[in-house]
Design a protein around this motif. Structure first.
Motif, PDB file in Angstrom:
ATOM      1  N   GLU A 145       0.796  -1.273   0.064  1.00  0.00           N
ATOM      2  CA  GLU A 145       0.073   0.072   0.029  1.00  0.00           C
ATOM      3  C   GLU A 145       0.895   1.245  -0.043  1.00  0.00           C
ATOM      4  N   ARG A 146       1.956   1.278   0.794  1.00  0.00           N
ATOM      5  CA  ARG A 146       2.736   2.521   1.075  1.00  0.00           C
ATOM      6  C   ARG A 146       4.161   2.401   0.441  1.00  0.00           C
ATOM      7  N   GLY A 147       4.598   1.180  -0.142  1.00  0.00           N
ATOM      8  CA  GLY A 147       5.943   1.234  -0.855  1.00  0.00           C
ATOM      9  C   GLY A 147       6.949   1.338   0.251  1.00  0.00           C
ATOM     10  N   LEU A 148       7.984   1.703   0.060  1.00  0.00           N
ATOM     11  CA  LEU A 148       9.391   1.901   0.923  1.00  0.00           C
ATOM     12  C   LEU A 148       8.907   2.867   2.069  1.00  0.00           C
ATOM     13  N   ASP A 149       7.914   3.644   1.872  1.00  0.00           N
ATOM     14  CA  ASP A 149       7.519   4.419   2.916  1.00  0.00           C
ATOM     15  C   ASP A 149       7.190   4.028   4.072  1.00  0.00           C
ATOM     16  N   TYR A 150       6.695   2.542   3.849  1.00  0.00           N
ATOM     17  CA  TYR A 150       6.096   2.018   4.999  1.00  0.00           C
ATOM     18  C   TYR A 150       7.045   1.786   6.212  1.00  0.00           C
ATOM     19  N   PHE A 151       8.299   1.577   5.722  1.00  0.00           N
ATOM     20  CA  PHE A 151       9.492   1.370   6.697  1.00  0.00           C
ATOM     21  C   PHE A 151       9.830   2.700   7.465  1.00  0.00           C
ATOM     22  N   LYS A 152       9.315   3.659   7.124  1.00  0.00           N
ATOM     23  CA  LYS A 152       9.584   5.134   7.904  1.00  0.00           C
ATOM     24  C   LYS A 152       9.049   4.896   9.276  1.00  0.00           C
ATOM     25  N   HIS A 153       8.030   4.234   9.625  1.00  0.00           N
ATOM     26  CA  HIS A 153       7.229   4.201  10.991  1.00  0.00           C
ATOM     27  C   HIS A 153       8.197   3.415  11.806  1.00  0.00           C
ATOM     28  N   PHE A 154       9.323   2.605  11.304  1.00  0.00           N
ATOM     29  CA  PHE A 154       9.934   1.855  12.285  1.00  0.00           C
ATOM     30  C   PHE A 154      11.063   2.825  13.008  1.00  0.00           C
ATOM     31  N   VAL A 155      11.357   4.145  12.589  1.00  0.00           N
ATOM     32  CA  VAL A 155      12.264   4.673  13.096  1.00  0.00           C
ATOM     33  C   VAL A 155      11.569   6.273  13.603  1.00  0.00           C
ATOM     34  N   GLN A 156      10.412   6.085  13.870  1.00  0.00           N
ATOM     35  CA  GLN A 156       9.708   7.076  14.256  1.00  0.00           C
ATOM     36  C   GLN A 156       9.220   6.879  15.856  1.00  0.00           C
ATOM     37  N   PRO A 157       9.474   7.799  16.680  1.00  0.00           N
ATOM     38  CA  PRO A 157       9.565   9.387  16.218  1.00  0.00           C
ATOM     39  C   PRO A 157      11.084   9.486  16.201  1.00  0.00           C
ATOM     40  N   ILE A 158      11.831   8.616  16.532  1.00  0.00           N
ATOM     41  CA  ILE A 158      13.343   8.965  16.561  1.00  0.00           C
ATOM     42  C   ILE A 158      14.012   7.641  16.288  1.00  0.00           C
ATOM     43  N   PRO A 159      15.189   7.809  15.379  1.00  0.00           N
ATOM     44  CA  PRO A 159      15.782   6.496  14.711  1.00  0.00           C
ATOM     45  C   PRO A 159      16.079   5.283  16.055  1.00  0.00           C
ATOM     46  N   VAL A 160      16.629   5.777  17.194  1.00  0.00           N
ATOM     47  CA  VAL A 160      16.936   5.077  18.208  1.00  0.00           C
ATOM     48  C   VAL A 160      15.834   3.905  18.743  1.00  0.00           C
ATOM     49  N   MET A 161      14.582   4.253  18.111  1.00  0.00           N
ATOM     50  CA  MET A 161      13.401   3.334  18.460  1.00  0.00           C
ATOM     51  C   MET A 161      13.239   2.284  17.574  1.00  0.00           C
ATOM     52  N   LEU A 162      14.213   2.311  16.467  1.00  0.00           N
ATOM     53  CA  LEU A 162      13.966   1.125  15.556  1.00  0.00           C
ATOM     54  C   LEU A 162      13.907  -0.267  16.145  1.00  0.00           C
ATOM     55  N   PRO A 163      14.656  -0.896  17.038  1.00  0.00           N
ATOM     56  CA  PRO A 163      14.633  -2.095  17.759  1.00  0.00           C
ATOM     57  C   PRO A 163      13.460  -2.298  18.407  1.00  0.00           C
ATOM     58  N   MET A 164      12.858  -1.220  19.148  1.00  0.00           N
ATOM     59  CA  MET A 164      11.509  -1.554  19.769  1.00  0.00           C
ATOM     60  C   MET A 164      10.449  -1.201  19.056  1.00  0.00           C
ATOM     61  N   ASN A 165      10.390  -0.626  17.969  1.00  0.00           N
ATOM     62  CA  ASN A 165       9.359  -0.852  16.705  1.00  0.00           C
ATOM     63  C   ASN A 165       9.082  -2.164  16.089  1.00  0.00           C
ATOM     64  N   ILE A 166      10.474  -2.628  15.995  1.00  0.00           N
ATOM     65  CA  ILE A 166      10.394  -4.059  15.026  1.00  0.00           C
ATOM     66  C   ILE A 166       9.989  -4.967  16.076  1.00  0.00           C
ATOM     67  N   ILE A 167      10.313  -4.953  17.589  1.00  0.00           N
ATOM     68  CA  ILE A 167       9.918  -5.991  18.554  1.00  0.00           C
ATOM     69  C   ILE A 167       8.285  -5.642  18.388  1.00  0.00           C
ATOM     70  N   GLU A 168       7.714  -4.422  18.721  1.00  0.00           N
ATOM     71  CA  GLU A 168       6.324  -4.279  18.708  1.00  0.00           C
ATOM     72  C   GLU A 168       5.485  -4.809  17.454  1.00  0.00           C
ATOM     73  N   GLN A 169       6.180  -5.050  16.213  1.00  0.00           N
ATOM     74  CA  GLN A 169       5.450  -5.544  15.086  1.00  0.00           C
ATOM     75  C   GLN A 169       5.136  -7.070  15.382  1.00  0.00           C
ATOM     76  N   PHE A 170       5.970  -7.846  16.048  1.00  0.00           N
ATOM     77  CA  PHE A 170       5.791  -9.164  16.473  1.00  0.00           C
ATOM     78  C   PHE A 170       5.075  -9.444  17.857  1.00  0.00           C
ATOM     79  N   THR A 171       5.328  -8.447  18.859  1.00  0.00           N
ATOM     80  CA  THR A 171       4.904  -8.745  20.017  1.00  0.00           C
ATOM     81  C   THR A 171       3.236  -8.582  20.076  1.00  0.00           C
ATOM     82  N   ARG A 172       2.861  -7.662  19.316  1.00  0.00           N
ATOM     83  CA  ARG A 172       1.331  -7.432  19.257  1.00  0.00           C
ATOM     84  C   ARG A 172       0.623  -8.528  18.869  1.00  0.00           C
TER      85      ARG A 172
END
Length: 237
Positions: A145-172
């Motif tokens: 639906e969003r192309g490569l822009d989809y991956f932007k939310h993994f580094v939001q609100p700040i890039p350091v959140m990348l590991p936490m956002n990835i984990i969230e995708q699996f834990t939910r």
């Protein structure tokens, strides 16, 4: 959770380990697997007979299936809009119906102690498989639906959140699988103990509760899966 299964659990000391019936191409086939096959067959036959001779004024099984489809679309549309609800209906509708029938399969006489008949959702491997379907679908539809822009939310609100956002995708979604399995399995254990104490009173009321809880668990799992897909496919203009 269910009367017949509670009787077996009380007699067998609550043994809910895998019951291997036979091996197919070297893979073990358990009662959960054969029950899953039965549910797939029922859904397939119901879909076939409901659509093989469709009429403008529906009746019989076509009427039932159309009502179910319209109800599911209305439910999903409240989360993601009607257009997306119709688009994702095959996935989300199938999830709901499969989970619902899986929960209700435990109401059948002899469920749990009859070889080949056991509620699939009473085993974590099945609910985990459903969670993996949701996880993979969210990523695929998000990219589609969003192309490569989809991956932007993994580094939001700040890039350091990348590991936490990835984990969230699996834990939910994984939490969904544990919730579904835990509720079905936990209810079975509670009813098994109560059944052993008052076997002549509990079965019927608990079967009615099983109908309610089985629907609620299917509803919650599917609704949250809808929310996750809606979030992944949301576009900002």
């Amino acid at each position: 959770m269910f009367g017949a299964k509670a009787a077996y659990a009380a007699e067998a000391g609550g043994d809910h380990g895998p019951q291997i019936l036979f091996n197919l191409f070297g893979l073990p086939v358990t009662s959960e697997v054969t029950t899953t096959w039965g549910i797939i067959l029922i859904l397939g036959l119901a879909s076939y007979f409901a659509t093989r001779n469709m009429k403008r004024i529906p009746s019989g099984i076509q009427n039932v299936m159309e009502y179910a489809v319209e109800s599911l679309i209305k439910l999903f549309a409240g989360v993601m809009g009607e257009k997306k609800a119709k688009r994702f209906l095959p996935l989300l509708g199938t999830l709901f119906l499969f989970i619902l029938l899986s929960n209700y399969s435990g109401l059948l006489p002899g469920a749990g102690h009859t070889p080949g008949l056991k509620a699939p959702t009473s085993t974590w491997s099945v609910t985990l498989g459903l969670a993996l379907v949701v996880i993979i679908s969210v990523q695929i539809y998000g990219v589609k639906e969003r192309g490569l822009d989809y991956f932007k939310h993994f580094v939001q609100p700040i890039p350091v959140m990348l590991p936490m956002n990835i984990i969230e995708q699996f834990t939910r979604p994984l939490s969904l699988s544990l919730r579904l399995f835990g509720n079905v399995y936990g209810e079975e254990m509670v009813v098994a103990g109560l059944f052993a104490l008052v076997p002549l009173i509990l079965p019927l009321p608990m079967m009615f509760l099983g109908l309610l809880f089985g629907f609620i668990q299917a509803f919650v799992f599917t609704l949250l899966a809808t929310v996750y897909i809606a979030e992944a496919t949301e576009t900002h203009h």
